[in-house]
Design an enzyme around this catalytic site. Structure first.
Site, short mmCIF file in Angstrom:
data_model
loop_
_atom_site.label_atom_id
_atom_site.label_comp_id
_atom_site.label_asym_id
_atom_site.label_seq_id
_atom_site.Cartn_x
_atom_site.Cartn_y
_atom_site.Cartn_z
N SER A 138 4.97 -31.24 -49.79
CA SER A 138 4.93 -31.90 -50.81
C SER A 138 4.97 -33.70 -50.14
O SER A 138 5.12 -33.92 -49.26
CB SER A 138 6.51 -32.15 -51.18
OG SER A 138 6.84 -32.84 -52.25
N TYR A 151 15.80 -32.20 -49.05
CA TYR A 151 14.26 -31.75 -49.30
C TYR A 151 13.32 -32.47 -48.67
O TYR A 151 12.39 -31.74 -48.13
CB TYR A 151 14.20 -31.96 -51.04
CG TYR A 151 12.97 -31.23 -51.44
CD1 TYR A 151 12.77 -29.91 -51.54
CD2 TYR A 151 11.89 -32.01 -51.94
CE1 TYR A 151 11.57 -29.28 -52.09
CE2 TYR A 151 10.71 -31.64 -52.25
CZ TYR A 151 10.56 -30.40 -52.32
OH TYR A 151 9.38 -29.77 -52.86
N ALA A 153 13.15 -34.14 -45.79
CA ALA A 153 13.32 -33.95 -44.48
C ALA A 153 12.61 -32.64 -44.17
O ALA A 153 11.91 -32.34 -43.22
CB ALA A 153 14.81 -34.01 -44.00
N LYS A 155 10.13 -31.23 -46.05
CA LYS A 155 8.71 -31.52 -46.10
C LYS A 155 7.88 -32.27 -45.14
O LYS A 155 6.75 -31.98 -44.64
CB LYS A 155 8.42 -31.76 -47.86
CG LYS A 155 8.98 -30.88 -48.58
CD LYS A 155 8.39 -29.65 -48.51
CE LYS A 155 8.83 -28.76 -49.78
NZ LYS A 155 8.21 -27.26 -49.56
N ALA A 185 5.83 -28.71 -62.74
CA ALA A 185 6.77 -28.26 -63.69
C ALA A 185 7.12 -26.72 -63.27
O ALA A 185 6.38 -25.77 -63.67
CB ALA A 185 6.25 -28.15 -65.17
N THR A 186 8.20 -26.53 -62.71
CA THR A 186 8.79 -25.34 -62.07
C THR A 186 10.20 -24.97 -62.31
O THR A 186 10.84 -26.33 -62.68
CB THR A 186 8.36 -25.11 -60.62
OG1 THR A 186 9.24 -25.80 -59.99
CG2 THR A 186 6.97 -25.33 -60.34
#
Length: 252
Positions: A138, A151, A153, A155, A185-186
Site C-alpha cells: 500500500s 497497518y 508498518a 506495508k 473501496a472495500t
C-alpha cells in the site's frame, strides 16, 4: 493454455475483483480465503464466467494449511503462472490508546501471511526458474501516517521485502512485483473514519493491477495523482513533514 493464478484473500474486496477479472479473461483461478460462506458465494456469482474457478478455505496465517494447499497443487501437476498475495486486514491504531495485540495481529496477517505463502511459492518457482509473484502492499507504507502506525508498518515491511528480494529472484527467473494501491473501496476501508482522497472502486483497482502485471514495471501504484502526493511526503524533510502530520490529526 489458460493462465493459472493463485489469489489470496479472494473472497472479498480487491481480491474478489481480481478473481472476477481473471475469470473474465478465461484464466484458471485458485482463490483462497478464510470464510467458506463467502467462497461459496463467490463460486455461485462467478459460475457463468468463462474461466475456471477453484476455491479453498485457507488462512494465510496457518503455515501448515498453506503448505497442504500448495502440496495438493503440486500433486495435481498444477503449474502456477502467477501468484497474487493480496490477503490482509486493517485495524485503526492509536499511539495514545496503544494496543499491542492490534499491532501483532496486523503483522501476523499482512506480513507473516505473505511470508507463509512465499515459503512454498518461491521454493517451487526458483526450482523451475519461472513464474510471477505479486505482493499487495500500500502507499501507506511510504511514510508513517497518524492513526495507521500498525497497518503502515506492515506495508512498509512488505515494500522493503520486495525491494530487497527483487534482484535475487530476477537472477533466478522469478518475476517479483510490488503493488501499492491508494484508497480502494472495500470492507476494510469502510472502517476508516476520515476522508479518503482519490478513492477508487475495487474493480478499477483490479484493472490497474491486471494491466500492470502484464507490463514490465516492478511497482504498480495507483491512482497516479495520489501516488505522487504520497511519494512527495516520503522525501520531505522531517521539519516539513511533521507539521503536515499534525494538521492531518486536527482534520480527523
Amino acid at each position: 493454455m489458460a493462465m493459472k493464478i493463485w489469489i489470496t484473500g479472494g473472497s472479498s474486496g480487491l481480491g474478489y475483483a481480481l478473481v472476477q477479472a481473471y475469470l473474465r479473461a478465461g484464466c484458471h483461478v485458485f482463490a483462497t480465503a478464510r470464510d467458506e460462506i463467502k467462497l461459496s458465494a463467490l463460486e455461485k456469482e462467478c459460475h457463468d464466467l468463462p474461466g475456471r474457478l477453484e476455491t479453498a478455505s485457507v488462512d494465510v496465517c496457518d503455515q501448515a494449511g498453506i503448505r497442504c494447499f500448495y502440496a495438493d497443487l503440486l500433486a495435481r501437476d498444477i503449474v502456477l503462472n502467477r501468484v497474487i498475495l493480496n490477503a490482509g486486514t486493517h485495524i485503526p491504531t492509536s499511539a495514545i490508546n496503544f494496543f499491542r495485540a492490534a499491532h501483532e495481529k496486523l503483522m501476523a496477517v499482512n506480513y507473516g501471511g505473505v511470508l507463509n505463502c512465499l515459503d512454498v511459492v518461491l521454493a517451487d518457482f526458483t526450482r523451475r526458474c519461472s513464474g510471477q509473484v505479486a505482493i499487495v502492499s500500500s502507499v501507506a507504507g511510504y511514510r508513517g501516517l497518524p492513526g495507521a502506525g500498525g497497518y503502515g508498518a506492515t506495508k512498509a515491511a512488505l515494500i522493503n521485502l520486495c525491494e530487497s528480494m527483487r534482484g535475487e529472484l530476477d537472477r533466478e527467473g522469478v518475476d517479483l512485483r510490488l503493488i501499492n494501491p491508494g484508497f480502494v473501496a472495500t470492507p476494510l476501508t469502510e472502517k476508516n473514519d476520515f476522508p479518503m482522497p482519490f478513492l477508487i472502486s475495487a474493480e478499477k483497482a483490479a484493472s490497474y493491477i491486471v494491466r500492470g502485471l502484464d507490463g514490465s514495471a516492478f511497482e504498480i501504484a495507483f491512482p497516479r495523482r495520489f501516488v505522487w502526493l504520497m511519494k512527495l511526503l516520503r522525501v520531505l524533510p522531517d521539519g516539513v513533514f511533521f507539521p503536515i502530520s499534525q494538521r492531518m490529526l486536527r482534520n480527523r
